[in-house]
Design an enzyme around this catalytic site. Structure first.
Site, short mmCIF file in Angstrom:
data_model
loop_
_atom_site.label_atom_id
_atom_site.label_comp_id
_atom_site.label_asym_id
_atom_site.label_seq_id
_atom_site.Cartn_x
_atom_site.Cartn_y
_atom_site.Cartn_z
N GLU A 105 -26.22 4.76 -9.22
CA GLU A 105 -25.17 3.90 -8.68
C GLU A 105 -25.67 2.52 -8.28
OE1 GLU A 105 -23.44 6.13 -5.38
OE2 GLU A 105 -25.38 7.07 -5.01
N ARG B 98 -18.55 16.26 -2.06
CA ARG B 98 -18.93 15.31 -1.01
C ARG B 98 -19.12 16.11 0.28
NH1 ARG B 98 -14.23 12.98 -3.35
NH2 ARG B 98 -14.60 11.03 -4.48
N CYS C 165 -19.21 10.35 -12.22
CA CYS C 165 -18.22 10.71 -11.19
C CYS C 165 -17.76 9.44 -10.51
CB CYS C 165 -18.79 11.71 -10.18
SG CYS C 165 -20.30 11.20 -9.38
N ARG D 5 -16.03 -3.63 -2.66
CA ARG D 5 -14.72 -3.09 -3.07
C ARG D 5 -13.77 -2.88 -1.90
NH1 ARG D 5 -15.48 2.82 -2.70
NH2 ARG D 5 -17.70 3.25 -2.49
N ARG E 57 -23.64 17.20 -3.64
CA ARG E 57 -24.36 15.96 -3.29
C ARG E 57 -24.83 16.06 -1.85
NH1 ARG E 57 -21.11 10.41 -3.41
NH2 ARG E 57 -20.30 11.24 -1.44
N ASN F 92 -18.03 3.82 -8.87
CA ASN F 92 -17.41 3.07 -7.77
C ASN F 92 -18.43 2.14 -7.12
OD1 ASN F 92 -15.34 4.76 -8.39
ND2 ASN F 92 -15.20 5.74 -6.39
N ASP F 93 -19.61 2.70 -6.80
CA ASP F 93 -20.66 1.87 -6.20
C ASP F 93 -21.34 1.00 -7.24
OD1 ASP F 93 -20.66 2.10 -3.47
OD2 ASP F 93 -21.82 3.95 -3.44
N HIS G 194 0.83 -1.21 0.00
CA HIS G 194 0.00 0.00 0.00
C HIS G 194 0.86 1.26 0.00
CE1 HIS G 194 -3.99 -1.98 1.44
NE2 HIS G 194 -3.83 -2.01 0.14
#
Length: 603
Positions: A462, A327, A533, A496, A363, A485-486, A220
Site C-alpha cells: 500500500e 480488519r 483489497c 483521501r 490482517r 485505498n492507501d 452525504h
C-alpha cells in the site's frame, strides 16, 4: 460485534398530522438514489435533545462555571464518547456500504480532533467560565456559518456533517439517550432532513424508501442512500410533511416523483417496473454464488472485506469465496484495554467456523493514520498517514503483536487461515515481523499447542516503496494483497479524507494502475499469488481492469460481490487485457473511465 443500533427514530409523541385536503396526488423532488418503492409512509421526527437546566428545554443552557478544569474535562469526555460512537459507525459502514462512502465518518472523526476547534472551546471555558454545552454550540455555529459563506457548493454541503457531529456531542452532554427505530412495518421514511449518521444506520429491509424536503443529490445522505440501495428523493415540497403515518406512497428514485395514494393503474405500472429491477438483481445474486469466472472460463477468486462475525455471515450470503481482509481493529475499539488472547481466539474461531474451510486472511492490527486508540498510546499526529501506524506501531509494541499472533495461530488449527501484515515499507520490517511470528510459533510448540504449520504469510502492498522493491519483498512472503485505498493516496500525494484533494486519490489513475501492474508482475515472477483489497474492486466498471491486470484474487465489501461477479461473467480475458493495455496509455483517471464506459457498452 460492533454493529450499531439502527437509526435513532422514535415514534412521534404527537398525534398524527391530518393530511391537508389540498395535498396533491403527486409531488416532484430531486432524484437522489434510484429504485422504486411502494409502502406506507412513516414520518420521522428526531428525538429532540432535552436540557434540564433551561426553561426552553430546546436550546443548550448558558451558565457560569467556577471549576473550569472540570468543565473542560466534561467536554473532553463527551468528545471521546462521540468519537467512539463514530468509530463504531465507521467500522460498520465500511462493511455495509464500502470504504469510500464510510470515509464520510473519517471526516467526522477529524473534525472532532481539529486542534483549532478544540483550542477555541478550551479557551472559552477557561476565560469566559462558560459551560461546555454553550461553548460547544457556539463553536459549531461559527464553523457552520463559515461554510455557508463559501461559494463552493461541495463545501457548503458539509454543513450537514458539521451539524451532525455537533448534535452528537450535545446529545452526549445532555444525557439524551439514542432511541431505537420502531417502524411497525416496512415503510417509506418521510422527513424534513436526515443526517449522514441517521442514514448510515438505516436497515434497508425496513426502510424501503426515503423522502426528504432538504438535501441535494450530492449530499452525504444521498450518497449513503445509494450505497445502501434505498431509493431516495430529496428537495421535495414541504406539503409531504403533512402526510399522516400509514398514507400509501409510491416513489421513483430515478425520476424524483412521489405518488400519494396512487391510482391502481399507476401501481400496476410501477410494480411491473420494480419486479423487473428485482428480477435483474436476483439473477445477479444467482451468479454471485458461482465462482468468479469469465466467459472463456478464466477464474478469479472473489473474497470479502469484513470487520465482525456478523459481517462474515453477510459475506457468505452474498457469495464470498473467502475473507480477503479481516480488519481486526474492531476488537480494540470501544474499550479501555486491549482484547486478551482468549477474546481474540474466540472471535477468529467463530469467523473461521462460518467460513467453513473457505480461506480467511487476518490482517494484524492496523492502527494509527485515521485510527487512534488512546489506551494503546496511539494519539493524534500532525501528519498521521505518514506517521506511527500499521506494522510500525506493532514492531514498537511487540507484546500487542505477540498476543494477536498467538490467537491467530491457535485459531488456525484445522482452518485455512493466513496472516497479513499491514503498511510494510521495507524488507527489514517484514523480516522483523516474521521473527516475532517464529518466536510465538516456538512458544506454542514448546507448550504442545497445535496450529497450522504451513500457514501462509502475506503483506499489504500500500506504499510506493513496497511496489518498487516488490521483487525483494516477494522472497519473504507467500502472497501480496494490494491495498488500493492507501496506495492511491500515497501515489497521488492526496489525503483521501480531505475533500479538497480526495478526488485525486483515484485508483483508476494510470499512475496507480501501473503500480498495481508492477506488483502483480513482481509477485508472479517470484511464484506467489497477488490479490487486491480496495474499494476500487467494489466498482463493477473496474472489473475488466482488475481482471486484465492478472490479479489472482480481489476482496471487496460483501454487498458489492454480486455486481463484480456479474461484470466478470460478461468478459473474456483477451477483452480485459486489451482494455488494460489502452487504459495504461492514458494520462488521467477520467480518460480511463471513458474507455471503460465505451468498451463495456460494446461487450
Amino acid at each position: 460485534d460492533n454493529t450499531p443500533p439502527h437509526l435513532p427514530i422514535a415514534p412521534s409523541p404527537h398525534l398524527p398530522i391530518a393530511p391537508s385536503p389540498h395535498l396533491p396526488t403527486s409531488l416532484q423532488g430531486t432524484p437522489a438514489s434510484p429504485g422504486i418503492a411502494i409502502a406506507p409512509c412513516f414520518r420521522y421526527r428526531k428525538t429532540p435533545i432535552t436540557w434540564e437546566q433551561t426553561t426552553s428545554r430546546e436550546q443548550p443552557p448558558h451558565y457560569h462555571v467556577e471549576d473550569t478544569t472540570e468543565e473542560w474535562q466534561r467536554l473532553q469526555t463527551a468528545l471521546h464518547t462521540a468519537q467512539q460512537e463514530i468509530q463504531t459507525l465507521l467500522s460498520h459502514s465500511s462493511i455495509q456500504i464500502g470504504d469510500a462512502e464510510a470515509a464520510i465518518f473519517d471526516a467526522h472523526l477529524l473534525f472532532l480532533a481539529d486542534p483549532t476547534l478544540l483550542e477555541a472551546a478550551q479557551q472559552r471555558i477557561f476565560t469566559q467560565h462558560l459551560n461546555a454545552e454553550a461553548v460547544w454550540q457556539g463553536v459549531i455555529n461559527e464553523v457552520a456559518s463559515n461554510y455557508r459563506r463559501l461559494d463552493d457548493p461541495y463545501l457548503q454541503e458539509r454543513i450537514a456533517d458539521v451539524v451532525d457531529v455537533g448534535q452528537r456531542v450535545l446529545r452526549v452532554l445532555s444525557g439524551t439517550p439514542m432511541t431505537i427505530v420502531d417502524v411497525p412495518q416496512p415503510a417509506i421514511l418521510v422527513a424534513a432532513d436526515l443526517t449522514p449518521s441517521d442514514t448510515a444506520s438505516l436497515d434497508p429491509t425496513r426502510i424501503l424508501g426515503i423522502c426528504i424536503t432538504a438535501g441535494s443529490a450530492t449530499s452525504h445522505t444521498a450518497i449513503l442512500a445509494r450505497s445502501l440501495g434505498i431509493p431516495a428523493i430529496v428537495g421535495l415540497p414541504p406539503e409531504i410533511l403533512q402526510l399522516a403515518d400509514g398514507t400509501q406512497l409510491a416513489i421513483d428514485g430515478e425520476t424524483g416523483r412521489v405518488w400519494v395514494e396512487p391510482e391502481p393503474e399507476t401501481l400496476v405500472a410501477l410494480r411491473t417496473q420494480r419486479d423487473a429491477q428485482q428480477a435483474n438483481r436476483q439473477q445477479t445474486r444467482t451468479i454471485a454464488h458461482q465462482p468468479g469466472m469469465t466467459r472463456d472460463r478464466h477464474q478469479i477468486s472473489v473474497f470479502a472485506n469484513v470487520s465482525s462475525i456478523n459481517d462474515t455471515q453477510q459475506a457468505v450470503n452474498f457469495g464470498a469465496e473467502g475473507v480477503g481482509l479481516l480488519r481486526t481493529e474492531f476488537l480494540y475499539l470501544n474499550r479501555t484495554t486491549a482484547p486478551t488472547e482468549e477474546e481474540q481466539l474466540e472471535v477468529y474461531q467463530a469467523i473461521a467456523q462460518i467460513l467453513d474451510h473457505r480461506p480467511l486472511i487476518i490482517r494484524t492490527l492496523d492502527v494509527g493514520g485515521d485510527k487512534s486508540i488512546s489506551y494503546l498510546g496511539v494519539g493524534l499526529e500532525s501528519n498521521p498517514f505518514l506517521g506511527w501506524r500499521g506494522i510500525r506501531f506493532c514492531l514498537d509494541r511487540p507484546h500487542v503483536l505477540k498476543t494477536q499472533l498467538r490467537a491467530i495461530l491457535r485459531a488456525s488449527f484445522r482452518h485455512e487461515i493466513k496472516i497479513m501484515f499491514p503498511m510494510i515499507t521495507t524488507v527489514a520490517e517484514i523480516q522483523a515481523a516474521k521473527a516475532i511470528l517464529a518466536e510465538v510459533q516456538g512458544e506454542l510448540h514448546q507448550a504442545g499447542v497445535p496450529f497450522d504449520e504451513a500457514m501462509q504469510i502475506g503483506i499489504m502492498v500500500e506504499v510506493p516503496s513496497a511496489v518498487t522493491i516488490a521483487d525483494h519483498l516477494a522472497r519473504e512472503v507467500d502472497f501480496f494483497s494490494i491495498g488500493t485505498n492507501d496506495l492511491s493516496q500515497y501515489v497521488m500525494a492526496a489525503d483521501r479524507t480531505n475533500p479538497k484533494v480526495a478526488k485525486l486519490a483515484d485508483a483508476l489513475h494510470p499512475a496507480v494502475l501501473r503500480m498495481i501492474q508492477q506488483t502483480v508482475e513482481a509477485g508472479h515472477a517470484a511464484g506467489i499469488w497477488v490479490g487486491l483489497c480496495g474499494e476500487i474492486a467494489a466498482d463493477p466498471l473496474a472489473a475488466p481492469i482488475l481482471l486484465g491486470l492478472g490479479l489472482d484474487e480481489v476482496s471487496l465489501s460483501p454487498q458489492a460481490i454480486p455486481a463484480f461477479k456479474g461484470a466478470i461473467a460478461q468478459l473474456t480475458m483477451p477483452q480485459a487485457q486489451a482494455i488494460v493495455t489502452t487504459a495504461l496509455q492514458q494520462d488521467s483517471a477520467a480518460k480511463v473511465r471513458e474507455i471503460l464506459n465505451d468498451d463495456l457498452h460494446l461487450i
